[in-house]
Design a protein around this motif. Sequence first.
Motif, PDB file in Angstrom:
ATOM      1  N   CYS A 247       0.822  -1.330   0.061  1.00  0.00           N
ATOM      2  CA  CYS A 247      -0.067  -0.062   0.109  1.00  0.00           C
ATOM      3  C   CYS A 247       0.754   1.150  -0.103  1.00  0.00           C
ATOM      4  O   CYS A 247       0.372   2.318  -0.038  1.00  0.00           O
ATOM      5  CB  CYS A 247      -1.215  -0.051   1.132  1.00  0.00           C
ATOM      6  N   ASP A 249       2.733   2.550  -2.423  1.00  0.00           N
ATOM      7  CA  ASP A 249       2.694   3.367  -3.590  1.00  0.00           C
ATOM      8  C   ASP A 249       1.354   4.212  -3.680  1.00  0.00           C
ATOM      9  O   ASP A 249       1.495   5.600  -4.134  1.00  0.00           O
ATOM     10  CB  ASP A 249       2.721   2.469  -4.740  1.00  0.00           C
ATOM     11  N   LEU A 250       0.483   3.856  -3.190  1.00  0.00           N
ATOM     12  CA  LEU A 250      -0.812   4.337  -3.007  1.00  0.00           C
ATOM     13  C   LEU A 250      -0.847   5.634  -2.327  1.00  0.00           C
ATOM     14  O   LEU A 250      -0.966   6.782  -2.620  1.00  0.00           O
ATOM     15  CB  LEU A 250      -1.778   3.515  -2.644  1.00  0.00           C
ATOM     16  N   TRP A 251      -0.067   5.238  -1.111  1.00  0.00           N
ATOM     17  CA  TRP A 251       0.070   6.150  -0.027  1.00  0.00           C
ATOM     18  C   TRP A 251       0.868   7.439  -0.551  1.00  0.00           C
ATOM     19  O   TRP A 251       0.722   8.719  -0.473  1.00  0.00           O
ATOM     20  CB  TRP A 251       0.640   5.674   1.159  1.00  0.00           C
ATOM     21  N   ARG A 254      -0.835   9.505  -2.797  1.00  0.00           N
ATOM     22  CA  ARG A 254      -2.017  10.399  -2.228  1.00  0.00           C
ATOM     23  C   ARG A 254      -1.363  11.487  -1.583  1.00  0.00           C
ATOM     24  O   ARG A 254      -1.783  12.740  -1.654  1.00  0.00           O
ATOM     25  CB  ARG A 254      -2.608   9.459  -1.223  1.00  0.00           C
TER      26      ARG A 254
END
Length: 258
Positions: A247, A249-251, A254
Amino acid sequence: MNNCFERTGPLAELGSYPQWAQDMVADCADTRRRVLDHDIWKMMTTLQLDHESTRNFMMGLWPFIERFPSFMALNLLKTRYGRSPGDDKARRWLVRNIRVEQNHAEYWLNWAEGAGVPRDELLHGTPPAGTGGLSHWCEEISARGTLAAGMVATNYAIEGVTGDWAQMVYDSAQYRESFDPSIRAASLRWLHLHAAYDDVHPWEALDIVCTLMGETPSAGDVAHLTECIKRSYVSMILLGDRCIRSCRDLWVAREAAA
Ligand SMILES: [Fe+2]
């Protein structure tokens, strides 16, 4: 020449320790910083760690938490009463502090449960692949390294840096308040106990290591201890990396967009 180290200054001041130890701590400072700057703590305290990462963290660290008193016992096995002031100091400290660790495994299970990871999964599940490095390293150096190396890697390096990240997480009101009030205190007991506020354990461990090594250890011995400290920190970094692999990369995306 008297090679013995006997501390005269305050326990929790680096200046109280021999120059070689001050240099060693300075040499390891960047690696220690990398543990504390790890994204996992920011994600945790802003409640952006997804369930899979939380589970990786709780299950990945569990074998290390559960084994911690055993690492100390392995180091205790190396001491011989009366052989040297360092042996005596280590023996007394380890005997006393193994007992202090007694309930910490239970507190970890409470934290995990509060964070949504059932204790049964920790007790009977398999830790995520790739999370075993830290506990394997601590077991290896505690079983087969010197007494000074075993204690510097575990009681100085890991306890020290853990106190710092535990404090960072515990200081987050957002994180604390994410636990239901009915279970909050119990869930956070492990964090509260390990938050470094006035923890002297890592200093006491450094004091013991310096008593064992004396004022003028060989350059090779100091290099080895330095390596052990860094390896403990790096093991912690790799564990953090593994926990948030899915998670992060998503963070990061964001965060960049925010
Ligand atoms: Fe503990």
